[in-house]
Design a protein around this motif. Structure first.
Motif, mmCIF file in Angstrom:
data_model
loop_
_atom_site.group_PDB
_atom_site.id
_atom_site.type_symbol
_atom_site.label_atom_id
_atom_site.label_comp_id
_atom_site.label_asym_id
_atom_site.label_seq_id
_atom_site.Cartn_x
_atom_site.Cartn_y
_atom_site.Cartn_z
ATOM 1 N N LEU A 5 115.253 51.301 48.075
ATOM 2 C CA LEU A 5 116.686 51.094 48.242
ATOM 3 C C LEU A 5 117.464 52.333 47.813
ATOM 4 C CD1 LEU A 5 117.025 47.505 46.684
ATOM 5 C CD2 LEU A 5 116.381 48.141 49.027
ATOM 6 N N VAL A 7 121.133 53.269 46.457
ATOM 7 C CA VAL A 7 122.155 52.437 45.828
ATOM 8 C C VAL A 7 123.205 53.282 45.115
ATOM 9 C CG1 VAL A 7 120.455 50.606 45.525
ATOM 10 C CG2 VAL A 7 120.886 52.162 43.641
ATOM 11 N N GLN A 13 122.135 47.418 40.118
ATOM 12 C CA GLN A 13 120.973 46.958 40.870
ATOM 13 C C GLN A 13 119.867 46.453 39.941
ATOM 14 O OE1 GLN A 13 120.249 46.615 44.104
ATOM 15 N NE2 GLN A 13 122.005 47.587 45.095
ATOM 16 N N VAL A 41 110.313 47.006 44.054
ATOM 17 C CA VAL A 41 111.603 47.461 44.557
ATOM 18 C C VAL A 41 111.898 48.786 43.859
ATOM 19 C CG1 VAL A 41 114.078 46.987 44.706
ATOM 20 C CG2 VAL A 41 112.426 45.131 45.046
ATOM 21 N N LEU A 43 114.488 52.016 43.330
ATOM 22 C CA LEU A 43 115.914 52.323 43.396
ATOM 23 C C LEU A 43 116.129 53.826 43.299
ATOM 24 C CD1 LEU A 43 117.131 49.633 40.829
ATOM 25 C CD2 LEU A 43 116.980 49.386 43.311
ATOM 26 N N PRO A 52 122.708 47.527 54.877
ATOM 27 C CA PRO A 52 121.593 47.322 55.806
ATOM 28 C C PRO A 52 122.024 46.742 57.154
ATOM 29 C CG PRO A 52 121.049 46.482 53.634
ATOM 30 C CD PRO A 52 122.511 46.815 53.612
ATOM 31 N N ILE A 98 123.213 44.334 50.254
ATOM 32 C CA ILE A 98 121.828 43.888 50.425
ATOM 33 C C ILE A 98 121.774 42.366 50.399
ATOM 34 C CG2 ILE A 98 119.536 43.862 49.341
ATOM 35 C CD1 ILE A 98 120.200 46.760 48.409
ATOM 36 N N ALA A 180 121.166 51.259 52.722
ATOM 37 C CA ALA A 180 120.792 50.701 51.421
ATOM 38 C C ALA A 180 119.322 50.270 51.399
ATOM 39 C CB ALA A 180 121.707 49.536 51.060
ATOM 40 N N ILE A 181 118.834 49.657 52.490
ATOM 41 C CA ILE A 181 117.392 49.451 52.645
ATOM 42 C C ILE A 181 116.902 50.626 53.468
ATOM 43 C CG2 ILE A 181 115.527 47.964 53.445
ATOM 44 C CD1 ILE A 181 117.387 45.575 53.161
#
Length: 201
Positions: A5, A7, A13, A41, A43, A52, A98, A180-181
């Protein structure tokens, strides 16, 4: 593997993924990761990542064992959710636009685990064939969990820890890179052998 991701606020997050989504903050050398069964995940700070929505990778999803408890936790924490017509499924709305699809499954062995990454390509057979050829994915289909009034099947490609769900986009989608993704990644046992196999294909 992982979902990477981009961010605006790393700390926001971290709070979302650990407090709202029940992930575990871990370190691998100098890299911080949010760990869930089946996925990390990752970041990375970015000045102005696009949400996204509008990208080929639209969202990703988890299964939880106790959906009522999860819903109560999100409500108490002020975390927004977006219902579907299935009362046992919601989208949890995180920072940077997200959306995380969450489905309740009481028979699930753990509290939460990775389930799927959802793509919206313009050519489903081509992307499905690519994942089968490049990663040995199993071509498959699954029921649409949200489609109560109009049941349908979703084209998928299965890998050991994740389902890749493929829905046709009604409008052109842009690459996810820079959103973002940003991208997804897979672990392989032998990278050299994997690359040679790709070249041979």
């Amino acid at each position: 593997g992982h979902v990477h991701l981009l961010v605006r606020d790393i700390n926001a997050q971290k709070r979302f993924w650990t407090e709202a989504m029940d992930g575990k903050l871990v370190r691998n050398g100098g890299l911080e990761l949010i760990e869930f069964p089946g996925v990390y995940v990752v970041l990375t700070a970015a000045q102005d990542p696009q949400p996204p929505a509008g990208g080929i990778v639209d969202h990703f999803g988890f299964i939880v064992k106790d959906m009522p408890a999860a819903l109560a936790r999100w409500k108490a924490a002020g975390v927004a959710t977006e219902p579907t017509e299935n009362p046992n499924e919601v989208y949890v709305l995180g920072p940077d636009g997200i959306r995380v699809e969450v489905y309740g499954e009481p028979a699930h062995a753990g509290t939460i685990s990775m389930n799927h990454v959802h793509f919206y390509p313009h050519d489903i057979p081509a992307i499905k064939a690519w994942y089968v050829r490049a990663f040995g994915a199993n071509p498959s289909r699954r029921p649409c969990v949200a489609c109560i009034s109009r049941p349908r099947m979703i084209e998928t490609a299965d890998l050991p820890a994740v389902n890749l769900s493929l829905s046709l986009s009604e409008s052109p989608r842009l690459p996810s890179r820079g959103r973002a993704i940003d991208h997804i990644g897979f672990d392989v046992e032998n990278l050299t052998a994997f690359v040679r196999g790709l070249e041979a294909r």
